[in-house]
Design a protein around this motif. Structure first.
Motif, PDB file in Angstrom:
ATOM      1  N   MET A   1     -86.093   9.745 -19.390  1.00  0.00           N
ATOM      2  CA  MET A   1     -86.248   9.562 -17.960  1.00  0.00           C
ATOM      3  C   MET A   1     -85.349  10.557 -17.242  1.00  0.00           C
ATOM      4  SD  MET A   1     -85.673   6.138 -15.661  1.00  0.00           S
ATOM      5  CE  MET A   1     -87.293   5.442 -15.909  1.00  0.00           C
ATOM      6  N   ASN A   3     -83.977  12.279 -13.307  1.00  0.00           N
ATOM      7  CA  ASN A   3     -83.214  11.812 -12.162  1.00  0.00           C
ATOM      8  C   ASN A   3     -84.055  10.833 -11.343  1.00  0.00           C
ATOM      9  OD1 ASN A   3     -81.105  13.512 -12.898  1.00  0.00           O
ATOM     10  ND2 ASN A   3     -81.812  15.158 -11.596  1.00  0.00           N
ATOM     11  N   LEU A   4     -83.362   9.978 -10.583  1.00  0.00           N
ATOM     12  CA  LEU A   4     -84.033   9.040  -9.685  1.00  0.00           C
ATOM     13  C   LEU A   4     -83.543   9.276  -8.267  1.00  0.00           C
ATOM     14  CD1 LEU A   4     -83.658   5.662 -11.623  1.00  0.00           C
ATOM     15  CD2 LEU A   4     -85.724   7.038 -11.423  1.00  0.00           C
ATOM     16  N   PHE A   5     -84.436   9.129  -7.318  1.00  0.00           N
ATOM     17  CA  PHE A   5     -84.041   9.197  -5.918  1.00  0.00           C
ATOM     18  C   PHE A   5     -84.920   8.243  -5.131  1.00  0.00           C
ATOM     19  CE2 PHE A   5     -84.618  10.802  -1.599  1.00  0.00           C
ATOM     20  CZ  PHE A   5     -83.298  10.757  -1.168  1.00  0.00           C
ATOM     21  N   TYR A   6     -84.285   7.245  -4.523  1.00  0.00           N
ATOM     22  CA  TYR A   6     -84.985   6.321  -3.629  1.00  0.00           C
ATOM     23  C   TYR A   6     -84.348   6.446  -2.256  1.00  0.00           C
ATOM     24  CZ  TYR A   6     -86.373   3.767  -7.919  1.00  0.00           C
ATOM     25  OH  TYR A   6     -86.863   3.418  -9.137  1.00  0.00           O
ATOM     26  N   LEU A  17     -79.693   8.736  -8.903  1.00  0.00           N
ATOM     27  CA  LEU A  17     -79.190   8.880 -10.269  1.00  0.00           C
ATOM     28  C   LEU A  17     -79.365  10.340 -10.619  1.00  0.00           C
ATOM     29  CD1 LEU A  17     -78.073   7.914 -12.973  1.00  0.00           C
ATOM     30  CD2 LEU A  17     -80.411   7.263 -13.620  1.00  0.00           C
ATOM     31  N   ASP A  18     -78.263  11.072 -10.625  1.00  0.00           N
ATOM     32  CA  ASP A  18     -78.272  12.500 -10.914  1.00  0.00           C
ATOM     33  C   ASP A  18     -77.618  12.706 -12.274  1.00  0.00           C
ATOM     34  OD1 ASP A  18     -77.664  15.254 -11.129  1.00  0.00           O
ATOM     35  OD2 ASP A  18     -77.605  15.453  -8.948  1.00  0.00           O
ATOM     36  N   ARG A  19     -78.434  12.905 -13.274  1.00  0.00           N
ATOM     37  CA  ARG A  19     -77.931  13.058 -14.647  1.00  0.00           C
ATOM     38  C   ARG A  19     -77.096  14.321 -14.803  1.00  0.00           C
ATOM     39  NH1 ARG A  19     -81.061  10.881 -19.110  1.00  0.00           N
ATOM     40  NH2 ARG A  19     -82.022   8.959 -18.426  1.00  0.00           N
ATOM     41  N   PRO A  41     -85.939   0.198 -12.790  1.00  0.00           N
ATOM     42  CA  PRO A  41     -85.914   1.608 -13.208  1.00  0.00           C
ATOM     43  C   PRO A  41     -84.496   2.197 -13.192  1.00  0.00           C
ATOM     44  CG  PRO A  41     -87.651   1.248 -11.596  1.00  0.00           C
ATOM     45  CD  PRO A  41     -86.833  -0.011 -11.633  1.00  0.00           C
ATOM     46  N   VAL A  42     -83.647   1.702 -12.301  1.00  0.00           N
ATOM     47  CA  VAL A  42     -82.264   2.180 -12.240  1.00  0.00           C
ATOM     48  C   VAL A  42     -81.493   1.682 -13.458  1.00  0.00           C
ATOM     49  CG1 VAL A  42     -80.157   2.245 -10.866  1.00  0.00           C
ATOM     50  CG2 VAL A  42     -82.383   2.169  -9.719  1.00  0.00           C
ATOM     51  N   GLY A  45     -82.745   3.647 -16.358  1.00  0.00           N
ATOM     52  CA  GLY A  45     -82.287   5.031 -16.275  1.00  0.00           C
ATOM     53  C   GLY A  45     -80.829   5.175 -16.653  1.00  0.00           C
ATOM     54  N   TYR A  49     -79.459   7.024 -20.021  1.00  0.00           N
ATOM     55  CA  TYR A  49     -78.491   8.115 -19.865  1.00  0.00           C
ATOM     56  C   TYR A  49     -77.230   7.832 -20.671  1.00  0.00           C
ATOM     57  CZ  TYR A  49     -74.999  11.095 -17.626  1.00  0.00           C
ATOM     58  OH  TYR A  49     -73.973  11.989 -17.386  1.00  0.00           O
TER      59      TYR A  49
END
Length: 126
Positions: A1, A3-6, A17-19, A41-42, A45, A49
């Motif tokens: 998975m 990065n995540l951005f909401y 979430l910036d890997r 998902p967070v 993630g 990670y």
């Protein structure tokens, strides 16, 4: 998975979430209808990670309000972080709160007492 951005909404916080930078940031207010579904998902993630070797991760929390189910979801994230910290990963929590918000400070202090990982609590004036 990846990065995540909401983006923040009326009932959900902004989540990044910036890997590459080893950063999870959660800010705003959190009282979604289904916090577990929003945060799943967070949680996955962060867990994925942290399962890769011993990465570093800073968890920056800046929540002015969170409901009970959001607290549960946040605990799931912090539990994953604590497990990784116990395995040797460089994981830390930075809880930022409005100096006028005693509830946020109390929540941070309660969580800090239950965690073995580095946990800083910092007031800001807004």
């Amino acid at each position: 998975m990846g990065n995540l951005f909401y983006e923040a909404s009326e009932t959900t916080p902004a989540v990044i979430l910036d890997r590459d930078q080893g950063l999870l940031e959660v800010r705003g207010e959190s009282y979604p209808e289904n916090a577990l579904a929003f945060f799943q998902p967070v949680v996955e993630g962060v867990g994925g990670y942290l399962a890769q070797g011993n990465p570093s991760l800073t968890i920056r929390i800046d929540l002015s309000y969170l409901n009970t189910s959001s607290v549960k979801a946040l605990m799931d994230i912090l539990d994953r972080a604590e497990e990784a910290h116990e395995r040797g990963a460089a994981v830390e929590v930075e809880w930022v709160y409005d100096a006028e918000n005693d509830r946020s400070l109390e929540m941070a202090e309660e969580l800090r007492e239950d965690m073995s990982l580095p946990f800083r609590v910092s007031p800001v004036s807004r």
